[in-house]
Design a protein around this motif. Structure first.
Motif, PDB file in Angstrom:
ATOM      1  N   LYS A 130       5.164 -28.067  21.148  1.00  0.00           N
ATOM      2  CA  LYS A 130       4.629 -27.949  22.516  1.00  0.00           C
ATOM      3  C   LYS A 130       3.236 -28.553  22.573  1.00  0.00           C
ATOM      4  CE  LYS A 130       5.713 -25.146  25.495  1.00  0.00           C
ATOM      5  NZ  LYS A 130       6.693 -25.360  26.539  1.00  0.00           N
ATOM      6  N   GLU A 138       0.144 -28.206  38.805  1.00  0.00           N
ATOM      7  CA  GLU A 138       1.163 -28.148  37.748  1.00  0.00           C
ATOM      8  C   GLU A 138       2.365 -27.362  38.260  1.00  0.00           C
ATOM      9  OE1 GLU A 138      -0.182 -26.468  34.030  1.00  0.00           O
ATOM     10  OE2 GLU A 138       1.704 -26.952  33.032  1.00  0.00           O
ATOM     11  N   CYS A 174       5.911 -25.444  38.037  1.00  0.00           N
ATOM     12  CA  CYS A 174       6.642 -24.606  37.077  1.00  0.00           C
ATOM     13  C   CYS A 174       5.883 -24.579  35.758  1.00  0.00           C
ATOM     14  CB  CYS A 174       8.072 -25.108  36.888  1.00  0.00           C
ATOM     15  SG  CYS A 174       8.996 -25.102  38.427  1.00  0.00           S
ATOM     16  N   ALA A 175       4.690 -24.054  35.859  1.00  0.00           N
ATOM     17  CA  ALA A 175       3.660 -24.250  34.839  1.00  0.00           C
ATOM     18  C   ALA A 175       3.763 -23.331  33.634  1.00  0.00           C
ATOM     19  CB  ALA A 175       2.292 -24.054  35.490  1.00  0.00           C
ATOM     20  N   GLY A 176       4.587 -22.297  33.710  1.00  0.00           N
ATOM     21  CA  GLY A 176       4.544 -21.325  32.617  1.00  0.00           C
ATOM     22  C   GLY A 176       3.135 -20.729  32.576  1.00  0.00           C
ATOM     23  N   GLU A 201       4.044 -21.068  39.545  1.00  0.00           N
ATOM     24  CA  GLU A 201       4.953 -20.435  38.576  1.00  0.00           C
ATOM     25  C   GLU A 201       5.554 -19.203  39.250  1.00  0.00           C
ATOM     26  OE1 GLU A 201       6.303 -20.848  35.378  1.00  0.00           O
ATOM     27  OE2 GLU A 201       7.154 -18.891  35.853  1.00  0.00           O
ATOM     28  N   TRP A 202       6.838 -18.961  39.024  1.00  0.00           N
ATOM     29  CA  TRP A 202       7.444 -17.818  39.726  1.00  0.00           C
ATOM     30  C   TRP A 202       7.329 -16.503  38.958  1.00  0.00           C
ATOM     31  CZ3 TRP A 202      13.534 -17.647  40.076  1.00  0.00           C
ATOM     32  CH2 TRP A 202      14.070 -17.573  38.792  1.00  0.00           C
ATOM     33  N   SER A 203       7.111 -16.565  37.652  1.00  0.00           N
ATOM     34  CA  SER A 203       7.036 -15.326  36.887  1.00  0.00           C
ATOM     35  C   SER A 203       5.623 -14.740  37.000  1.00  0.00           C
ATOM     36  CB  SER A 203       7.387 -15.612  35.420  1.00  0.00           C
ATOM     37  OG  SER A 203       6.757 -14.672  34.577  1.00  0.00           O
ATOM     38  N   LEU A 231       3.919 -14.507  33.601  1.00  0.00           N
ATOM     39  CA  LEU A 231       3.340 -15.760  33.074  1.00  0.00           C
ATOM     40  C   LEU A 231       2.086 -16.136  33.857  1.00  0.00           C
ATOM     41  CD1 LEU A 231       6.566 -17.866  32.348  1.00  0.00           C
ATOM     42  CD2 LEU A 231       5.026 -16.777  30.701  1.00  0.00           C
ATOM     43  N   ALA A 242       5.179 -18.428  43.034  1.00  0.00           N
ATOM     44  CA  ALA A 242       6.077 -18.937  44.072  1.00  0.00           C
ATOM     45  C   ALA A 242       7.389 -19.379  43.450  1.00  0.00           C
ATOM     46  CB  ALA A 242       5.432 -20.132  44.781  1.00  0.00           C
ATOM     47  N   ASN A 243       8.461 -19.190  44.209  1.00  0.00           N
ATOM     48  CA  ASN A 243       9.772 -19.694  43.795  1.00  0.00           C
ATOM     49  C   ASN A 243       9.941 -21.075  44.424  1.00  0.00           C
ATOM     50  OD1 ASN A 243      12.475 -20.339  43.511  1.00  0.00           O
ATOM     51  ND2 ASN A 243      13.149 -18.214  43.707  1.00  0.00           N
ATOM     52  N   VAL A 244       9.862 -22.105  43.599  1.00  0.00           N
ATOM     53  CA  VAL A 244       9.875 -23.462  44.153  1.00  0.00           C
ATOM     54  C   VAL A 244      11.215 -23.793  44.800  1.00  0.00           C
ATOM     55  CG1 VAL A 244       8.157 -24.278  42.475  1.00  0.00           C
ATOM     56  CG2 VAL A 244      10.580 -24.659  42.012  1.00  0.00           C
ATOM     57  N   LEU A 245      12.290 -23.167  44.307  1.00  0.00           N
ATOM     58  CA  LEU A 245      13.611 -23.495  44.849  1.00  0.00           C
ATOM     59  C   LEU A 245      13.789 -22.962  46.270  1.00  0.00           C
ATOM     60  CD1 LEU A 245      15.913 -23.006  41.738  1.00  0.00           C
ATOM     61  CD2 LEU A 245      14.859 -25.099  42.622  1.00  0.00           C
ATOM     62  N   LEU A 252       6.077 -30.285  33.248  1.00  0.00           N
ATOM     63  CA  LEU A 252       6.621 -30.439  31.892  1.00  0.00           C
ATOM     64  C   LEU A 252       7.795 -29.468  31.755  1.00  0.00           C
ATOM     65  CD1 LEU A 252       6.283 -31.640  28.994  1.00  0.00           C
ATOM     66  CD2 LEU A 252       4.807 -29.679  28.496  1.00  0.00           C
ATOM     67  N   HIS A 253       8.949 -30.005  31.425  1.00  0.00           N
ATOM     68  CA  HIS A 253      10.157 -29.182  31.283  1.00  0.00           C
ATOM     69  C   HIS A 253      10.490 -28.395  32.548  1.00  0.00           C
ATOM     70  CE1 HIS A 253      10.143 -30.316  27.162  1.00  0.00           C
ATOM     71  NE2 HIS A 253       9.054 -29.631  26.860  1.00  0.00           N
ATOM     72  N   LEU A 257      14.486 -27.775  39.516  1.00  0.00           N
ATOM     73  CA  LEU A 257      13.048 -27.494  39.646  1.00  0.00           C
ATOM     74  C   LEU A 257      12.283 -28.780  39.944  1.00  0.00           C
ATOM     75  CD1 LEU A 257      12.542 -24.931  36.715  1.00  0.00           C
ATOM     76  CD2 LEU A 257      12.954 -24.457  39.135  1.00  0.00           C
TER      77      LEU A 257
HETATM   78  C1  LIG Z   1      11.030 -24.573  30.533  1.00  0.00           C
HETATM   79  S1  LIG Z   1       9.739 -23.647  31.247  1.00  0.00           S
HETATM   80  C2  LIG Z   1       8.383 -24.810  31.223  1.00  0.00           C
HETATM   81  C3  LIG Z   1       7.045 -24.132  31.313  1.00  0.00           C
HETATM   82  C4  LIG Z   1       5.848 -25.072  31.101  1.00  0.00           C
HETATM   83  N1  LIG Z   1       5.843 -26.143  32.050  1.00  0.00           N
HETATM   84  C5  LIG Z   1       5.871 -25.607  29.684  1.00  0.00           C
HETATM   85  O1  LIG Z   1       6.305 -26.721  29.436  1.00  0.00           O
HETATM   86  O2  LIG Z   1       5.464 -24.838  28.829  1.00  0.00           O
HETATM   87  C6  LIG Z   1      10.166 -23.640  32.954  1.00  0.00           C
HETATM   88  C7  LIG Z   1       9.240 -22.777  33.789  1.00  0.00           C
HETATM   89  O3  LIG Z   1       9.682 -22.789  35.132  1.00  0.00           O
HETATM   90  C8  LIG Z   1       9.580 -21.479  35.662  1.00  0.00           C
HETATM   91  N2  LIG Z   1      10.550 -21.374  36.752  1.00  0.00           N
HETATM   92  C9  LIG Z   1      11.897 -21.269  36.634  1.00  0.00           C
HETATM   93  N3  LIG Z   1      12.452 -21.210  37.855  1.00  0.00           N
HETATM   94  C10 LIG Z   1      11.438 -21.293  38.755  1.00  0.00           C
HETATM   95  C11 LIG Z   1      11.382 -21.270  40.174  1.00  0.00           C
HETATM   96  N4  LIG Z   1      12.494 -21.181  40.902  1.00  0.00           N
HETATM   97  N5  LIG Z   1      10.183 -21.379  40.783  1.00  0.00           N
HETATM   98  C12 LIG Z   1       9.049 -21.496  40.035  1.00  0.00           C
HETATM   99  N6  LIG Z   1       9.029 -21.509  38.689  1.00  0.00           N
HETATM  100  C13 LIG Z   1      10.218 -21.410  38.058  1.00  0.00           C
HETATM  101  C14 LIG Z   1       9.899 -20.595  34.484  1.00  0.00           C
HETATM  102  O4  LIG Z   1       9.418 -19.279  34.675  1.00  0.00           O
HETATM  103  C15 LIG Z   1       9.208 -21.331  33.350  1.00  0.00           C
HETATM  104  O5  LIG Z   1       7.872 -20.933  33.192  1.00  0.00           O
END
Ligand SMILES: C[S@@+](CC[C@H](N)C(=O)[O-])C[C@H]1O[C@@H](n2cnc3c(N)ncnc32)[C@H](O)[C@@H]1O
Length: 155
Positions: free
Chosen positions: A46, A65, A67-69, A89-91, A94, A114-117, A134-135, A140
């Motif tokens: 990572k 960023e 879905c930033a984790g 980020e939705w969690s 995190l 926020a839930n991006v979807l 990233l990822h 997403l």
């Molecule tokens: C594979 S992880 C990547 C995290 C970070 N970008 C990284 O590379 O370390 C995908 C991330 O997307 C978030 N995620 C999943 N579904 C989501 C949604 N609907 N809205 C926002 N975030 C979401 C997850 O909680 C997770 O933190």
């Protein structure tokens, strides 16, 4: 890689800039000249990915960023460029952990839960920013691309 071959077979495909297909080796971007405390809790692979990714960002626009984790990438980009960084980020867990890291590292980085979807992050997109992901797999990033496209064609 596939595009030049497909383009020959299907000339109707949109023209895409050739530079988009020039891939450098990951090691070309690796710098690793970062304080040790920055890497705390980030595993080897990572770390390589975010280090290389952050070295490709040369603009000083605010960074969002997606879905930033815990927002490791955004924090590193801020460290290298000084750009303002936010994280979607939705969690909530995190978001909390990421915010804590930002405070510990004295980096101004705000987390938006926020839930991006569901389109909950669309209002944070604007034309005066640079979005990184990233990822952000599957829908997403597809949602991001579609929303950015809508925004760019909006009058
Ligand atoms: C594979 S992880 C990547 C995290 C970070 N970008 C990284 O590379 O370390 C995908 C991330 O997307 C978030 N995620 C999943 N579904 C989501 C949604 N609907 N809205 C926002 N975030 C979401 C997850 O909680 C997770 O933190």
């Amino acid at each position: 890689m596939l595009y030049p071959i497909l383009k020959q077979a299907i000339p109707e495909l949109l023209n895409i800039e050739a530079s988009l297909f020039e891939l450098n080796k990951l090691s070309d971007y690796f710098d690793d000249d970062i304080p040790f405390w920055f890497k705390k809790g980030i595993k080897g692979k990572k770390w390589t990915q975010i280090d290389c990714f952050s070295n490709t960002i040369k603009c000083s626009l605010p960074i969002l960023e997606w879905c930033a984790g815990k927002g490791h990438l955004g924090r590193l980009i801020h460290h290298k460029t000084g750009a303002k960084v936010s994280a979607i980020e939705w969690s909530s867990d995190l978001c909390k952990q990421g915010q804590q890291l930002a405070v510990q590292q004295d980096i101004e980085q705000n987390f938006i839960e926020a839930n991006v979807l569901l389109g909950e992050a669309d209002e944070y997109l604007n034309q005066q920013q640079h979005v990184v992901a990233l990822h952000a797999c599957g829908h997403l990033h597809v949602h991001l691309i579609n929303s950015a496209k809508k925004l760019s064609t909006k009058k």
